[in-house]
Design an enzyme around this catalytic site. Structure first.
Site, PDB file in Angstrom:
ATOM      1  N   ASN A 196     -15.603 -46.702  22.684  1.00 32.19           N
ATOM      2  CA  ASN A 196     -14.671 -46.483  23.780  1.00 32.19           C
ATOM      3  C   ASN A 196     -15.459 -45.823  24.918  1.00 32.19           C
ATOM      4  O   ASN A 196     -16.655 -45.519  24.770  1.00 32.19           O
ATOM      5  CB  ASN A 196     -13.458 -45.655  23.350  1.00 32.19           C
ATOM      6  N   GLU A 199     -17.113 -42.458  24.058  1.00 33.03           N
ATOM      7  CA  GLU A 199     -18.274 -42.612  23.172  1.00 33.03           C
ATOM      8  C   GLU A 199     -19.472 -43.172  23.927  1.00 33.03           C
ATOM      9  O   GLU A 199     -20.618 -42.779  23.677  1.00 33.03           O
ATOM     10  CB  GLU A 199     -17.902 -43.514  21.997  1.00 33.03           C
ATOM     11  N   ASP A 266     -10.134 -49.320  15.312  1.00 39.75           N
ATOM     12  CA  ASP A 266     -10.303 -50.029  14.041  1.00 39.75           C
ATOM     13  C   ASP A 266      -9.852 -51.479  14.173  1.00 39.75           C
ATOM     14  O   ASP A 266     -10.487 -52.405  13.661  1.00 39.75           O
ATOM     15  CB  ASP A 266      -9.487 -49.356  12.931  1.00 39.75           C
TER      16      ASP A 266
END
Length: 314
Positions: A196, A199, A266
């Site tokens: 993301n 990150e 996920d």
């Protein structure tokens, strides 16, 4: 892409990483405790969900993919619950390592849609590569793609990640990484990484804004530095961007009410990797992942999208 969904049952994906149990206590606050100035949550429902790498595997299994998991689970009640749920989804857990460490578990107390408290049970000491290596070596040649689901809980050590990626390159297998932390050297040589924006910013020399041009520039820097094929950046309300060599696509999120983004990453890596395993190009795979994530964020708590929900959303 709906035609592709009919072919999913032939895809084989292996998930390696940090499996978790997500437990929710839903209730309503009506008064303050006489023992201390804290709210009392009258619990009306308890929900247990697969989390972390287990949730990635759950997404794949619900879509009809042949799914296997290599992870570490404790010898206690939380581990038993996780094992039971994985088995109920027909996920191959013959690669799971039993451990004396506790099963990573997150317990959330929720009133209405508001999270009041979270309790974490975990031990993030590095996993023993000798217990994982034979399982990895045996299973990688049998699948079409591998997902490294790194939550920083001990399984995805530098040594384990490098062994996985080297083996995938040797066997010509797709490997996609959901990263954690600011040391991405251990992911060098993977096909794709799916950070993301937060990150991504953690490993850049200078932070970037959530803007197309800046994301593109950062992606090219990361791809070159870590010898990747491409990058998929999830960007909250801006959707996601896929940069694959010279191919660049910015895929906008569908406007909707967002309840909870937990588990959306996920879903993105699961569906994107499944697309690649099914021979979709990276842009089409990213489109599919973006649609699936849109279903997930409209739910409360960790959630896995089903085949029927994805078809309806398409």
């Amino acid at each position: 892409m709906i035609n592709f969904i009919d072919k999913i049952k032939n895809c084989r994906v292996l998930v390696i990483g940090d499996a978790m149990l997500d437990k929710y206590y839903f209730g309503e606050v009506t008064r303050i405790s006489p023992e201390a100035p804290v709210p009392i949550n009258h619990v009306t429902k308890i929900k247990e969900q697969l989390g972390g790498a287990a949730n990635v595997a759950h997404n794949l299994a619900l879509l009809g993919c042949q799914t296997s998991l290599i992870a570490q689970i404790g010898n206690e009640n939380h581990g038993d619950t996780l094992t039971e749920k994985l088995n109920s989804r027909r996920i191959d857990i013959s690669g799971v390592v039993k451990s004396d460490k506790p099963t990573t578990t997150k317990i959330r107390v929720i009133s209405g849609h508001q999270q009041m408290l979270r309790l974490d049970f975990e031990d993030t000491a590095a996993a023993d590569i000798e217990k994982f290596l034979p399982k990895i070596t045996a299973r990688v040649p049998q699948v079409d793609a591998i997902i490294i689901s790194d939550y920083g809980k001990g399984v995805c050590t530098e040594e384990i990640c490098r062994e996985i990626i080297n083996l995938c390159r040797e066997k010509n297998k797709i490997v996609v990484v959901d990263p954690k932390g600011d040391d991405w050297a251990k992911y060098t040589g993977a096909n794709f990484i799916t950070p993301n924006l937060k990150e991504l910013n953690a490993i850049l020399p200078k932070k970037i804004a959530n803007a197309d041009v800046e994301v593109e520039q950062a992606a090219h820097f990361v791809i070159e530095k870590f010898k990747l094929k491409g990058l998929v950046v999830t960007r909250s309300a801006e959707g996601l961007s896929v940069i694959d060599g010279k191919k660049i696509a910015h895929i906008r999120a569908k406007a909707q009410e967002v309840f909870d983004v937990s588990g959306a990453g996920d879903t993105v890596i699961a569906v994107f990797t499944l697309g690649l395993a099914g021979k979709l190009d990276s842009e089409k795979a990213a489109h599919l992942a973006n649609v699936a994530a849109g279903v997930v964020v409209a739910k409360v708590g960790t959630y896995a999208v089903s085949r029927e929900e994805l078809i309806n959303a398409l």
